[in-house]
Write a protein that holds these residues in place. Structure first.
Motif, PDB file in Angstrom:
ATOM      1  N   GLU A  91       1.067  -1.390  -0.017  1.00  0.00           N
ATOM      2  CA  GLU A  91      -0.137   0.054  -0.014  1.00  0.00           C
ATOM      3  C   GLU A  91       0.969   1.228  -0.032  1.00  0.00           C
ATOM      4  O   GLU A  91       1.836   1.351   0.684  1.00  0.00           O
ATOM      5  N   GLN A  92       0.413   2.079  -1.022  1.00  0.00           N
ATOM      6  CA  GLN A  92       1.179   3.696  -0.749  1.00  0.00           C
ATOM      7  C   GLN A  92       0.502   4.281   0.310  1.00  0.00           C
ATOM      8  O   GLN A  92      -0.667   4.635   0.345  1.00  0.00           O
ATOM      9  N   VAL A  93       1.374   4.657   1.508  1.00  0.00           N
ATOM     10  CA  VAL A  93       0.899   5.319   2.650  1.00  0.00           C
ATOM     11  C   VAL A  93       1.100   6.635   2.689  1.00  0.00           C
ATOM     12  O   VAL A  93       0.664   7.446   3.571  1.00  0.00           O
ATOM     13  N   ALA A  94       2.074   7.179   1.884  1.00  0.00           N
ATOM     14  CA  ALA A  94       2.260   8.726   1.863  1.00  0.00           C
ATOM     15  C   ALA A  94       3.037   8.992   0.363  1.00  0.00           C
ATOM     16  O   ALA A  94       3.485   8.304  -0.252  1.00  0.00           O
ATOM     17  N   SER A  95       2.932  10.543   0.298  1.00  0.00           N
ATOM     18  CA  SER A  95       3.552  10.918  -1.067  1.00  0.00           C
ATOM     19  C   SER A  95       3.992  12.261  -0.912  1.00  0.00           C
ATOM     20  O   SER A  95       2.989  13.098  -0.325  1.00  0.00           O
ATOM     21  N   TYR A  96       5.433  12.695  -0.973  1.00  0.00           N
ATOM     22  CA  TYR A  96       5.748  13.954  -0.554  1.00  0.00           C
ATOM     23  C   TYR A  96       6.267  14.471  -1.736  1.00  0.00           C
ATOM     24  O   TYR A  96       7.063  14.110  -2.429  1.00  0.00           O
ATOM     25  N   ARG A  97       6.112  15.934  -1.858  1.00  0.00           N
ATOM     26  CA  ARG A  97       6.373  16.809  -3.131  1.00  0.00           C
ATOM     27  C   ARG A  97       7.308  17.788  -2.205  1.00  0.00           C
ATOM     28  O   ARG A  97       6.853  18.401  -1.374  1.00  0.00           O
ATOM     29  N   LYS A  98       8.475  17.735  -2.647  1.00  0.00           N
ATOM     30  CA  LYS A  98       9.434  18.835  -2.460  1.00  0.00           C
ATOM     31  C   LYS A  98       9.204  20.002  -2.051  1.00  0.00           C
ATOM     32  O   LYS A  98       8.724  20.829  -3.263  1.00  0.00           O
ATOM     33  N   ILE A  99       8.996  20.541  -1.098  1.00  0.00           N
ATOM     34  CA  ILE A  99       8.684  22.139  -0.892  1.00  0.00           C
ATOM     35  C   ILE A  99       9.758  23.000  -1.407  1.00  0.00           C
ATOM     36  O   ILE A  99       9.193  24.050  -1.925  1.00  0.00           O
ATOM     37  N   CYS A 150       4.996  16.103   5.223  1.00  0.00           N
ATOM     38  CA  CYS A 150       4.505  14.660   4.998  1.00  0.00           C
ATOM     39  C   CYS A 150       5.076  13.827   6.222  1.00  0.00           C
ATOM     40  O   CYS A 150       6.153  14.008   6.375  1.00  0.00           O
ATOM     41  N   VAL A 151       3.946  13.233   6.954  1.00  0.00           N
ATOM     42  CA  VAL A 151       4.391  12.435   7.947  1.00  0.00           C
ATOM     43  C   VAL A 151       3.686  10.833   7.783  1.00  0.00           C
ATOM     44  O   VAL A 151       2.544  11.009   7.177  1.00  0.00           O
ATOM     45  N   PHE A 152       4.111  10.121   8.081  1.00  0.00           N
ATOM     46  CA  PHE A 152       3.297   8.641   8.309  1.00  0.00           C
ATOM     47  C   PHE A 152       3.538   7.731   9.521  1.00  0.00           C
ATOM     48  O   PHE A 152       4.848   7.966   9.940  1.00  0.00           O
ATOM     49  N   ASP A 153       3.025   6.777   9.804  1.00  0.00           N
ATOM     50  CA  ASP A 153       3.178   6.120  10.930  1.00  0.00           C
ATOM     51  C   ASP A 153       3.484   4.576  10.628  1.00  0.00           C
ATOM     52  O   ASP A 153       2.971   3.945   9.560  1.00  0.00           O
ATOM     53  N   VAL A 154       4.519   4.102  11.300  1.00  0.00           N
ATOM     54  CA  VAL A 154       4.804   2.779  11.074  1.00  0.00           C
ATOM     55  C   VAL A 154       4.112   2.012  12.669  1.00  0.00           C
ATOM     56  O   VAL A 154       4.637   2.425  13.742  1.00  0.00           O
ATOM     57  N   PRO A 155       2.871   1.544  12.371  1.00  0.00           N
ATOM     58  CA  PRO A 155       2.306   1.109  13.774  1.00  0.00           C
ATOM     59  C   PRO A 155       2.947   0.362  14.644  1.00  0.00           C
ATOM     60  O   PRO A 155       3.777  -0.474  14.492  1.00  0.00           O
ATOM     61  N   GLY A 156       2.975   0.757  15.949  1.00  0.00           N
ATOM     62  CA  GLY A 156       3.743   0.389  17.093  1.00  0.00           C
ATOM     63  C   GLY A 156       5.214   0.724  17.139  1.00  0.00           C
ATOM     64  O   GLY A 156       5.839   0.137  18.039  1.00  0.00           O
ATOM     65  N   VAL A 157       5.675   1.350  16.280  1.00  0.00           N
ATOM     66  CA  VAL A 157       7.007   1.947  16.344  1.00  0.00           C
ATOM     67  C   VAL A 157       7.234   3.421  16.580  1.00  0.00           C
ATOM     68  O   VAL A 157       7.657   3.521  17.578  1.00  0.00           O
ATOM     69  N   ALA A 158       6.971   4.273  15.369  1.00  0.00           N
ATOM     70  CA  ALA A 158       7.115   5.531  15.479  1.00  0.00           C
ATOM     71  C   ALA A 158       6.211   6.368  14.284  1.00  0.00           C
ATOM     72  O   ALA A 158       6.035   5.460  13.526  1.00  0.00           O
ATOM     73  N   ARG A 159       6.346   7.585  14.572  1.00  0.00           N
ATOM     74  CA  ARG A 159       5.940   8.428  13.217  1.00  0.00           C
ATOM     75  C   ARG A 159       7.087   9.015  12.608  1.00  0.00           C
ATOM     76  O   ARG A 159       8.179   9.541  13.105  1.00  0.00           O
ATOM     77  N   PHE A 160       7.171   8.893  11.238  1.00  0.00           N
ATOM     78  CA  PHE A 160       8.243   9.263  10.274  1.00  0.00           C
ATOM     79  C   PHE A 160       7.815  10.262   9.560  1.00  0.00           C
ATOM     80  O   PHE A 160       6.709  10.625   9.130  1.00  0.00           O
ATOM     81  N   GLY A 161       8.838  11.257   9.176  1.00  0.00           N
ATOM     82  CA  GLY A 161       8.498  12.171   8.505  1.00  0.00           C
ATOM     83  C   GLY A 161       9.384  12.396   7.254  1.00  0.00           C
ATOM     84  O   GLY A 161      10.274  11.497   7.086  1.00  0.00           O
ATOM     85  N   VAL A 162       9.028  13.002   5.960  1.00  0.00           N
ATOM     86  CA  VAL A 162       9.726  12.971   4.861  1.00  0.00           C
ATOM     87  C   VAL A 162      10.378  14.400   4.515  1.00  0.00           C
ATOM     88  O   VAL A 162       9.398  15.365   4.474  1.00  0.00           O
ATOM     89  N   SER A 163      11.345  14.465   3.933  1.00  0.00           N
ATOM     90  CA  SER A 163      11.836  15.791   3.326  1.00  0.00           C
ATOM     91  C   SER A 163      12.839  15.292   2.392  1.00  0.00           C
ATOM     92  O   SER A 163      13.297  14.240   2.189  1.00  0.00           O
TER      93      SER A 163
END
Length: 294
Positions: free
Chosen positions: A101-109, A126-139
Motif C-alpha cells: 500500500e502507498q501510505v504517503a507521497s511527499y512533494r519537495k517544498i 508529510c508524515v506517516f506512521d509505522v504502527p507500534g514503532v514511531a511516526r516518520f517524516g519525509v523531506s
C-alpha cells in the motif's frame, strides 16, 4: 517495539532509467539482511535529474514499486522522481508499506532554485506512521536548508526524518553539518541518503537525536544499515541528550512570536532587497587601459 532497522542505499547511478537496478538492489539487500524493516534510496535515483523523465500520475512505476515492497515485506521509500500533473512537475517521494500500500507521497517544498528549473514546489509537510514503532517524516535534499521543514515535521509528531538527497557539489560538507543540526534541534533521527557515482558525491549519514553520527558513508557505493532505538530517542526528549538540552520542551514552553513569522517572508523589506532568484552571471573582467608611455 523500540528498535527499527533502516537501510540507506547509496547507489552509484547514471542519468537514465535506474528503476530495475534499484528493485534488484532492494531484493539483494533483503536476501542478505532479512531483518531490515525499511529501505531508503537517494533523491531522483530512479531516473536522474532531468524533468524530461517525469512520469504521469498513476504510472505503472508505482505498481512496480509497490510490488517490490510487498515481495520483500519491507517499508520502502525508493528515492524520489519527477511526477507530472497536468502542466506541473513535482519532485515526489512515495512511501510504500510492506503490504504494498502507498501510505504517503511527499512533494519537495523547496526545489533547488534557480537550478532545478521547471519544478513546482510542494505545499504540504508529510508524515506517516509505522504502527507500534514511531511516526516518520519525509523531506528532500534542499529542504534541509530551511529549519521550518524539519521543525514542522517534529511538531507533527515525527521522531525520524527520512531525507533522500542528490548532491554532487562543494556544499556537501555543509550538508553534513545541516543533517546533524536538523537532528539535534528537533531531537529526531535524521536519515540522509545521497547518491554516488556520476550523480552524487555520497557521504550519506544517519544522525541520532543528540546530533551524534550513527554512521557516515564514504563517497562510493555503500549500503548503510542501522537500528534506530526509539526508546533512546524518547529518553533524550524527556531528559535531554546526556541530561543536557530538552530542546522540544523549550520550544513548546516559549511564547515569543518571532518576527520572521509575523508575516509572509515575501513581505519582509530586507528580503525584498535581495533581488531576483536567478543563476549568477559571470563576472565581467575589464581590459586594462593602455596609457601613454613616458
Amino acid at each position: 517495539m523500540s528498535r527499527f532497522a533502516v537501510a540507506g542505499l547509496q547507489l552509484a547511478l547514471a542519468s537514465q532509467d535506474n528503476s530495475a537496478q534499484i528493485e534488484q538492489e532492494v531484493d539483494a539487500l533483503l536476501r542478505r539482511f532479512p531483518w531490515v524493516q525499511m529501505v531508503v534510496v537517494g533523491e531522483l535515483a530512479l531516473f536522474g535529474p532531468s524533468t524530461e523523465h517525469a512520469v504521469p500520475e498513476g504510472d505503472v512505476l508505482f505498481e512496480r514499486l509497490a510490488e517490490c515492497a510487498r515481495r520483500n515485506n519491507v517499508w520502502l521509500l525508493p528515492g524520489s522522481f519527477f511526477v507530472r500533473q497536468g502542466r506541473q512537475v513535482f519532485n515526489t517521494a512515495p512511501v510504500f508499506a510492506p503490504s504494498g500500500e502507498q501510505v504517503a507521497s511527499y512533494r519537495k517544498i523547496f526545489p533547488f532554485l534557480p537550478y532545478e528549473k521547471g519544478v513546482t514546489p510542494g505545499a504540504e509537510c508529510c508524515v506517516f506512521d509505522v504502527p507500534g514503532v514511531a511516526r516518520f517524516g519525509v523531506s528532500i535534499c534542499y529542504d534541509m536548508w530551511f529549519p521550518e521543514v524539519s521543525r514542522s515535521l517534529a511538531c507533527m509528531g515525527a521522531e525520524a526524518i527520512l531525507h533522500p538527497t542528490m548532491t554532487n557539489t562543494i556544499d556537501r560538507e555543509v550538508e553534513l553539518s545541516l543533517a546533524r543540526a536538523n537532528a539535534v534541534s528537533n531531537q529526531v533521527y535524521f536519515v540522509d541518503v545521497n547518491v554516488a557515482g556520476r550523480l552524487g558525491n555520497g557521504r550519506s549519514l544517519i544522525c541520532g537525536p543528540g546530533g551524534e553520527v550513527v554512521h557516515q558513508c564514504g563517497e562510493v557505493r555503500e549500503i548503510m544499515v542501522a537500528e534506530l532505538d526509539f526508546d533512546y530517542l524518547r529518553q533524550c526528549r524527556e531528559r535531554g541528550w546526556h541530561g543536557l538540552g530538552q530542546v522540544l520542551k523549550s520550544w513548546r514552553d516559549n511564547d515569543v512570536e518571532f518576527p520572521a513569522y509575523r508575516c509572509p517572508a515575501s513581505q519582509h523589506a530586507v528580503l525584498q532587497q535581495l533581488g531576483e532568484l536567478v543563476v549568477p552571471e559571470r563576472y565581467t573582467v575589464q581590459a586594462p587601459t593602455t596609457g601613454t608611455k613616458k
